[in-house]
Enzyme design. Structure first.
Site, PDB file in Angstrom:
ATOM      1  N   THR A  13       0.810  -1.218   0.000  1.00  0.00           N
ATOM      2  CA  THR A  13       0.000   0.000   0.000  1.00  0.00           C
ATOM      3  C   THR A  13       0.840   1.263   0.000  1.00  0.00           C
ATOM      4  O   THR A  13       0.293   2.364  -0.013  1.00  0.00           O
ATOM      5  CB  THR A  13      -0.942   0.022   1.217  1.00  0.00           C
ATOM      6  OG1 THR A  13      -0.152  -0.010   2.417  1.00  0.00           O
ATOM      7  CG2 THR A  13      -1.877  -1.174   1.201  1.00  0.00           C
ATOM      8  N   SER A  42      -3.224  -1.109   7.265  1.00  0.00           N
ATOM      9  CA  SER A  42      -3.566  -1.083   5.835  1.00  0.00           C
ATOM     10  C   SER A  42      -4.307  -2.332   5.386  1.00  0.00           C
ATOM     11  O   SER A  42      -4.759  -2.395   4.231  1.00  0.00           O
ATOM     12  CB  SER A  42      -2.283  -0.935   4.998  1.00  0.00           C
ATOM     13  OG  SER A  42      -1.635   0.277   5.282  1.00  0.00           O
ATOM     14  N   ARG A 101      22.058  -3.704   1.370  1.00  0.00           N
ATOM     15  CA  ARG A 101      22.841  -3.271   0.204  1.00  0.00           C
ATOM     16  C   ARG A 101      24.346  -3.416   0.398  1.00  0.00           C
ATOM     17  O   ARG A 101      25.071  -3.708  -0.560  1.00  0.00           O
ATOM     18  CB  ARG A 101      22.508  -1.805  -0.131  1.00  0.00           C
ATOM     19  CG  ARG A 101      21.102  -1.610  -0.660  1.00  0.00           C
ATOM     20  CD  ARG A 101      20.796  -0.132  -0.807  1.00  0.00           C
ATOM     21  NE  ARG A 101      19.400   0.099  -1.186  1.00  0.00           N
ATOM     22  CZ  ARG A 101      18.769   1.240  -1.020  1.00  0.00           C
ATOM     23  NH1 ARG A 101      19.397   2.271  -0.463  1.00  0.00           N
ATOM     24  NH2 ARG A 101      17.504   1.369  -1.396  1.00  0.00           N
ATOM     25  N   CYS A 132      17.614   4.948  -5.140  1.00  0.00           N
ATOM     26  CA  CYS A 132      17.099   5.465  -6.413  1.00  0.00           C
ATOM     27  C   CYS A 132      18.079   6.409  -7.101  1.00  0.00           C
ATOM     28  O   CYS A 132      18.196   6.404  -8.336  1.00  0.00           O
ATOM     29  CB  CYS A 132      15.756   6.158  -6.196  1.00  0.00           C
ATOM     30  SG  CYS A 132      15.729   7.342  -4.839  1.00  0.00           S
ATOM     31  N   GLN A 159      16.783  15.986  -5.763  1.00  0.00           N
ATOM     32  CA  GLN A 159      15.872  14.868  -5.551  1.00  0.00           C
ATOM     33  C   GLN A 159      14.466  15.333  -5.176  1.00  0.00           C
ATOM     34  O   GLN A 159      14.278  16.200  -4.334  1.00  0.00           O
ATOM     35  CB  GLN A 159      16.436  13.940  -4.470  1.00  0.00           C
ATOM     36  CG  GLN A 159      17.777  13.347  -4.868  1.00  0.00           C
ATOM     37  CD  GLN A 159      18.346  12.397  -3.833  1.00  0.00           C
ATOM     38  OE1 GLN A 159      19.543  12.377  -3.589  1.00  0.00           O
ATOM     39  NE2 GLN A 159      17.510  11.580  -3.216  1.00  0.00           N
ATOM     40  N   LYS A 216      25.635   6.499   0.543  1.00  0.00           N
ATOM     41  CA  LYS A 216      25.033   5.372  -0.177  1.00  0.00           C
ATOM     42  C   LYS A 216      25.501   5.370  -1.628  1.00  0.00           C
ATOM     43  O   LYS A 216      25.772   4.304  -2.209  1.00  0.00           O
ATOM     44  CB  LYS A 216      23.503   5.454  -0.145  1.00  0.00           C
ATOM     45  CG  LYS A 216      22.857   5.130   1.186  1.00  0.00           C
ATOM     46  CD  LYS A 216      21.354   5.386   1.090  1.00  0.00           C
ATOM     47  CE  LYS A 216      20.666   5.273   2.436  1.00  0.00           C
ATOM     48  NZ  LYS A 216      19.224   5.613   2.339  1.00  0.00           N
ATOM     49  N   HIS A 245      14.027  12.459 -10.007  1.00  0.00           N
ATOM     50  CA  HIS A 245      15.318  12.917  -9.511  1.00  0.00           C
ATOM     51  C   HIS A 245      16.171  13.389 -10.684  1.00  0.00           C
ATOM     52  O   HIS A 245      16.171  12.771 -11.758  1.00  0.00           O
ATOM     53  CB  HIS A 245      16.065  11.783  -8.805  1.00  0.00           C
ATOM     54  CG  HIS A 245      15.516  11.420  -7.457  1.00  0.00           C
ATOM     55  ND1 HIS A 245      14.461  12.067  -6.874  1.00  0.00           N
ATOM     56  CD2 HIS A 245      15.916  10.460  -6.569  1.00  0.00           C
ATOM     57  CE1 HIS A 245      14.225  11.516  -5.678  1.00  0.00           C
ATOM     58  NE2 HIS A 245      15.092  10.554  -5.478  1.00  0.00           N
TER      59      HIS A 245
END
Length: 340
Positions: A13, A42, A101, A132, A159, A216, A245
């Site tokens: 959701t 949700s 990651r 992203c 961004q 990151k 972005h």
């Protein structure tokens, strides 16, 4: 290849979760059963997918042994708790959070850049999706790296607020409406002033003065390109744009690349659309090319006049779609085609 795959979407959701579900349908993913999972708050919502109604159920009650693939996009703490549970039950997890990651045992995959690493999921049963902003950068850098070995990346990101989910979208909408109506913002103590502003602070500050969002991009770029010697110097900025972005990028290569050769490489790169005309509108922008689109767009390609063997360019992509949801589904497609 299996005729149908049973899939669970965790965080169904949320902004990214809903987009994942849409893309599964749009790309005609070979769905068998589809399980939409979220928190108790949700649960009960319904979504129509492939002509069928699907009710959202509670994540904590779900048995992952009934699915082959689990797509996670519900926050790092949820992934930390439930992704190993899903993997232990036999599902292959594709995780959208930052939780895994940097784990050396878990592949970090951009579908067009390093799809050969997808098979490494067998170590832990988990595949990580990059941040992203790293995602779109990698699609633009990879063809140049393959041709001339990129040694240094300088990047400033611009961004959109959807990078912070619905909370970010609602924050910009509320602040903008208040200011346009001549009313005070009345910001919460930890709420940034984003309307008509640029906010150079995304995620927590680290000991070296960079934010975690910036770091990151360093860690993930080196891992995805399998080159720990690439130097990456990022600045991450939030701007008052809802979706998309944008990034101003400079790369220094080991072998000199002409603008013409770089343009040919980018135009031929999978997942990249080169839009590079030196005229009004001849370049991508977040609100146009970076909204509800699949490609990573590159424009403003030019030689860096301040140092040798360096090129400047502008990169734009839909951070919710390509930056998260689409890559997740593309990884699932690779799994189906080659590994399940």
């Amino acid at each position: 290849m299996p005729q149908s795959i049973d899939v669970a979407v965790v965080g169904a959701t949320g902004l990214v979760g809903e987009t994942i579900v849409q893309i599964l349908e749009q790309r005609k993913f070979p769905l068998g059963s589809l399980h939409l999972l979220a928190s108790e708050q949700s649960a009960g919502k319904t979504y129509r997918v492939n002509g069928r109604s699907h009710r959202v159920t509670v994540l904590s009650d779900f048995d992952f042994s009934g699915v082959q693939i689990a797509l996670f996009s519900a926050g790092g703490s949820v992934s930390a708790e439930y992704a190993p549970v899903a993997a232990d039950a036999g599902a292959v997890v594709v995780d959208n959070t930052s939780q895994f990651r940097n784990d050396p045992e878990i592949p970090l995959v951009v579908a067009e850049v390093n799809p050969d690493t997808v098979g490494d999921f067998r170590t832990r049963g988990i595949i990580a999706n990059p941040n992203c902003s790293t995602m779109q950068l990698m699609l633009a850098v990879k063809p140049l790296h393959d041709a001339a070995r990129v040694r240094h990346i300088q990047v400033a990101t611009y961004q959109s607020v959807s990078g912070a989910g619905r909370k970010g979208i609602n924050m910009l909408a509320r602040q903008t409406a208040l200011l346009l109506n001549g009313k005070p913002l009345d910001l919460a103590p930890d709420e940034p002033r984003i309307a008509f502003n640029a906010w150079p602070h995304i995620d927590d500050f680290q000991d070296n003065g960079y934010t975690r969002e910036e770091m990151k991009m360093v860690w993930e770029s080196q891992k995805i390109l399998n080159d720990p010697d690439i130097l990456v110097n990022p600045t991450a900025v939030r701007i008052p744009v809802f979706y998309g972005h944008s990034e101003a990028v400079t790369v220094e290569t080991e072998r000199d690349l002409s603008v013409e050769e770089a343009a040919e490489l980018l135009a031929a790169a999978p997942g990249v659309t080169l839009k590079d005309d030196q005229a009004f509108g001849g370049y991508p922008t977040a609100a146009v090319e970076g909204t509800d689109t699949d490609p990573v767009f590159v424009g403003r390609l030019r030689r860096d006049i301040s140092r040798p063997r360096s090129l400047n360019f502008w990169v734009v992509a839909d951070n919710v779609r390509k930056g998260a949801a689409l890559n997740t589904v593309q990884i699932a497609e690779i799994l189906v085609k080659h590994h399940l």
